[in-house]
Design an enzyme around this catalytic site. Structure first.
Site, short mmCIF file in Angstrom:
data_model
loop_
_atom_site.label_atom_id
_atom_site.label_comp_id
_atom_site.label_asym_id
_atom_site.label_seq_id
_atom_site.Cartn_x
_atom_site.Cartn_y
_atom_site.Cartn_z
N LYS A 176 6.25 14.46 1.96
CA LYS A 176 4.34 13.62 1.48
C LYS A 176 4.21 12.54 1.98
O LYS A 176 4.28 11.40 1.25
CB LYS A 176 4.01 14.36 0.93
CG LYS A 176 2.69 14.69 0.88
CD LYS A 176 1.95 14.98 -0.94
CE LYS A 176 1.53 13.16 -1.23
NZ LYS A 176 0.85 13.19 -0.92
N GLY A 229 4.00 4.19 -5.13
CA GLY A 229 2.46 3.94 -5.34
C GLY A 229 2.36 3.67 -7.12
O GLY A 229 3.38 2.63 -7.31
N SER A 230 1.77 4.17 -7.24
CA SER A 230 1.38 3.78 -8.84
C SER A 230 1.85 4.30 -9.99
O SER A 230 2.81 4.36 -9.59
CB SER A 230 -0.09 4.03 -9.35
OG SER A 230 0.36 5.69 -9.53
N VAL A 233 1.15 7.40 -12.05
CA VAL A 233 1.77 8.57 -10.82
C VAL A 233 3.59 8.20 -11.32
O VAL A 233 3.98 9.37 -11.40
CB VAL A 233 1.84 8.84 -9.40
CG1 VAL A 233 2.38 9.95 -9.05
CG2 VAL A 233 -0.12 9.00 -9.46
N GLY A 234 3.78 7.22 -10.75
CA GLY A 234 5.32 7.45 -11.22
C GLY A 234 5.90 7.41 -13.18
O GLY A 234 7.31 7.98 -12.23
N GLU A 251 9.11 3.18 -6.72
CA GLU A 251 8.99 2.10 -6.47
C GLU A 251 7.35 1.46 -7.34
O GLU A 251 6.49 2.03 -6.42
CB GLU A 251 8.89 0.99 -5.74
CG GLU A 251 10.73 1.55 -4.97
CD GLU A 251 11.06 0.14 -5.66
OE1 GLU A 251 10.65 -1.02 -6.25
OE2 GLU A 251 12.38 0.08 -5.38
N CYS A 285 1.97 -4.11 -3.45
CA CYS A 285 2.83 -4.20 -4.56
C CYS A 285 3.29 -5.62 -4.71
O CYS A 285 3.38 -6.05 -5.63
CB CYS A 285 3.70 -2.99 -4.95
SG CYS A 285 4.75 -2.86 -2.98
N GLN A 332 -10.68 2.29 -4.09
CA GLN A 332 -9.84 1.06 -4.12
C GLN A 332 -10.61 0.06 -4.52
O GLN A 332 -11.40 -1.20 -5.18
CB GLN A 332 -8.61 1.21 -3.20
CG GLN A 332 -8.12 1.38 -2.55
CD GLN A 332 -6.73 1.12 -3.74
OE1 GLN A 332 -6.82 2.50 -5.06
NE2 GLN A 332 -7.16 -0.10 -4.73
N GLU A 386 -3.03 -4.82 -12.24
CA GLU A 386 -2.98 -4.24 -11.03
C GLU A 386 -4.29 -4.15 -10.36
O GLU A 386 -4.64 -3.59 -11.00
CB GLU A 386 -1.82 -4.44 -10.56
CG GLU A 386 -2.00 -3.59 -8.95
CD GLU A 386 -0.82 -2.98 -8.90
OE1 GLU A 386 0.03 -2.06 -8.89
OE2 GLU A 386 0.39 -3.49 -7.85
P1 NAI Z 1 -1.21 7.15 -5.53
O1 NAI Z 1 -0.01 6.22 -6.88
O2 NAI Z 1 -2.04 7.94 -6.87
O3 NAI Z 1 -0.41 7.50 -4.30
C1 NAI Z 1 0.73 7.66 -4.37
C2 NAI Z 1 1.04 8.49 -3.54
O4 NAI Z 1 1.64 9.48 -4.66
C3 NAI Z 1 0.50 9.57 -2.54
O5 NAI Z 1 1.15 10.28 -1.68
C4 NAI Z 1 -0.11 10.29 -3.71
O6 NAI Z 1 -0.65 11.11 -3.01
C5 NAI Z 1 1.34 10.64 -4.82
N1 NAI Z 1 0.68 11.60 -5.83
C6 NAI Z 1 -0.79 11.48 -6.14
N2 NAI Z 1 -0.25 12.14 -7.44
C7 NAI Z 1 0.72 13.08 -7.45
C8 NAI Z 1 1.51 13.84 -8.63
N3 NAI Z 1 0.80 13.32 -9.66
N4 NAI Z 1 2.53 14.66 -8.42
C9 NAI Z 1 3.01 14.04 -6.97
N5 NAI Z 1 2.56 12.97 -6.01
C10 NAI Z 1 1.59 11.92 -6.81
O7 NAI Z 1 -1.68 5.99 -5.76
P2 NAI Z 1 -2.77 5.96 -4.99
O8 NAI Z 1 -4.46 6.62 -5.47
O9 NAI Z 1 -3.23 5.79 -3.56
O10 NAI Z 1 -3.57 4.41 -5.66
C11 NAI Z 1 -4.16 3.58 -6.74
C12 NAI Z 1 -3.40 2.13 -7.12
O11 NAI Z 1 -1.26 2.83 -6.53
C13 NAI Z 1 -3.63 1.49 -6.63
O12 NAI Z 1 -4.46 0.64 -6.95
C14 NAI Z 1 -2.02 0.29 -6.43
O13 NAI Z 1 -2.62 -0.21 -7.32
C15 NAI Z 1 -1.02 1.87 -7.07
N6 NAI Z 1 -0.43 1.76 -5.30
C16 NAI Z 1 0.84 0.55 -5.44
C17 NAI Z 1 1.76 0.72 -4.27
C18 NAI Z 1 2.96 0.01 -4.49
O14 NAI Z 1 3.43 -0.27 -3.34
N7 NAI Z 1 3.28 0.01 -4.73
C19 NAI Z 1 1.56 1.20 -3.08
C20 NAI Z 1 -0.06 2.24 -3.59
C21 NAI Z 1 -0.62 2.09 -4.03
#
Ligand code: NAI
Ligand code: MG
Length: 496
Positions: A176, A229-230, A233-234, A251, A285, A332, A386
């Protein structure tokens, strides 16, 4: 104007979502530029994709690993041919400048060649048995159907870090992509198909986290989950996966410190700070988000950094000479704006930037001015949380030991960096910085695919991408082969 309509990939067929719902992929530098519409998937689509992946696993797991690897090698070659087109579409999709999106595609190419080599290296162990005429060994087995949930900041590189090691190990995949960047995943997967990946081995369900991501985590036939991701959510995904005893690789975030000592090459540290803090508009990240400055060089370094940050050319990443692209979306921008306000309220000083850019030529996009925040103390939220935007916090220190302590004083532990010419300090920093990655005389960004990638503390749960990913995507099996033609009982027949 009719936009190109992309579909889910399920069992080798391009299909709309069962519900028929779609969403648009928008250029964050120019909201009038729509890249296409994508299926907004739900649990029904996920179930179809998982069923297709489960079916394909029965045959894919039996394809010899070196043959699976040859497909990846070919995919690397095709990606190299398509690099410019994919980089341009990625810049339109998520904003980072062309040099960086070319780098993102290049990382997928590097990963393809690196992982292709692993196809002939999925070594196990052999070991003497405690019994006579008995042979003992361990072999790596694929896990089965793997679910992958990706972020938008490295929209081709991160899916490649997940898909390629999973594929070479014999797993089948349901991915996804992030809702902001599905196209780069489509481009990557289309290339894998063109290289020869059979139907059903990779499936794409595009859509939003709660609707399309959560059912993937929950599905009983999905045997492992890989997420980037965040942390918020992680944490949810980790708990849900653990409740079903699924291995889960997480991660997540960082608050990465660069330490600049009084004996550092200051010009080099300055270049590193600009690249580390404002590359990818700070949306990495591993972004350099705290710069720890020795008191004796702090004033000079700060003045130079502020001047250089203020002069960075912000704009559409497709244009020549642009150094910093837009942020990916208005959420963002809201986060960057919020943290500037929090920093000011806690007594820090905005030295340059600090606000969204909304006038022409920025009016059609989500741009934020490169921001340097001074007078930051280690306990402030801007020093600990962050931001994921073009915002860097400057913290002063007196001694090397104090700098290490400040660097380690946060909940995250992804990347760290030390600028110093003192080898003793460099080795001490390598040992004492609590992080999965430490750079000496380079900024906190710049990971290479053949080294382990991941963090400690709240950045991750101990798994590694890059070198280490095969450990996640395979499971050990012990095999005992008795050729004595007698019943031999371990722990009993060999006791004295
Ligand atoms: P997010 O963590 O919401 O999204 C990452 C992925 O998780 C996306 O594919 C999203 O659709 C999916 N997701 C969201 N909620 C979910 C759930 N309940 N169950 C399963 N999958 C789910 O991140 P977002 O909203 O794009 O960015 C928010 C913050 O996350 C950023 O400001 C940053 O701090 C952090 N982030 C960190 C990243 C990294 O490289 N470690 C990459 C992107 C965001
Ligand atoms: Mg987009």
């Amino acid at each position: 104007m009719a936009h190109k309509q992309y579909q889910n990939l399920i069992g080798g067929q391009w299909l709309p979502s069962v519900s028929g719902k779609t969403f648009q992929n928008i250029n964050p530098a120019d909201h009038s530029d729509i890249l296409g519409t994508f299926p907004s998937s739900n649990a029904e689509d996920v179930a179809l994709a998982v069923a297709a992946a489960k079916k394909a696993f029965a045959t894919w797991r039996l394809v010899p690993a070196p043959k699976r690897a040859e497909i990846l090698y070919r995919a690397g070659q095709l990606l190299a041919e398509r690099k410019e087109q994919f980089a341009r579409e990625m810049t339109r999709e998520m904003g980072k400048v062309l040099a960086e999106t070319r780098g993102d595609v290049q990382e997928a190419i590097d990963e393809a060649y690196y992982v292709a080599g692993e196809g002939r290296r999925l070594f196990g162990q052999t070991t003497p048995s405690e019994l006579a005429n008995k042979f003992a060994m361990s072999v790596r087995m694929p896990v089965g159907v793997v679910g992958m949930i990706a972020p938008w900041n490295f929209p081709m590189a991160i899916p490649s870090w997940k898909l390629f090691p999973a594929l070479v190990s014999g797993n089948t995949c349901v991915i996804k992509p992030a809702e902001d960047t599905p196209l780069s995943t489509y481009n990557l997967v289309q290339t894998l198909i063109d290289a020869g990946v059979p139907a059903g081995v990779i499936n794409i369900v595009s859509g939003f986290g709660p609707e399309a991501g959560a059912p993937l985590v929950e599905h009983p036939d999905v045997r492992a989950i890989s997420f980037t991701g965040s942390s918020a959510v992680g944490s949810i995904i980790g708990q849900r996966a653990s409740a079903n005893f699924k291995p889960v690789s997480l991660e997540m975030g960082g608050k990465n410190a660069m330490i600049v000592m009084d004996d550092a090459n200051l010009e080099l540290a300055l270049e590193g700070a600009l690249w580390g803090a404002f590359g990818t508009t700070g949306q990495r990240c591993t972004a350099t988000s705290r710069i720890l400055l020795h008191k004796s060089i702090a004033a000079e370094f700060t003045q130079k950094l502020v001047a250089r940050a203020a002069a960075l050319k912000v704009g559409n990443g497709l244009e020549e000479g642009i150094e910093v692209g837009p942020q990916v979306n208005s959420d963002q921008i809201a986060t960057s704006t919020k943290y500037v306000a929090i920093a000011e309220a806690e007594g820090a000083k905005i030295l340059t930037g600090g606000k969204a850019l909304t006038e022409a030529p920025y009016a059609n996009g989500t741009f934020f001015a490169p921001t340097v925040i001074g007078s930051v103390t280690p306990s402030m939220r801007i020093a600990r949380e962050e931001v994921f935007g073009p915002v860097v916090a400057l913290i002063e220190f007196n001694t090397f030991e104090e700098a290490i302590e400040i660097a380690n004083s946060i909940d995250y532990g992804l990347s760290t960096s030390l600028y110093s010419r003192d080898v003793n300090r460099a080795f001490t920093a390598m040992r004492d910085l609590e992080a999965g990655i430490t750079y000496i005389n380079a900024p906190t960004i710049g990971a290479e695919v053949h080294l382990p990638f991941g963090g400690v503390k709240q950045t991750g749960n101990g798994h590694r991408e890059g070198n280490g990913a095969i450990d996640f995507y395979t499971i050990w099996k012990a095999v005992y082969f008795d050729y004595s033609d007698t019943l031999q009982r371990a722990q009993i027949d060999n006791a004295e």
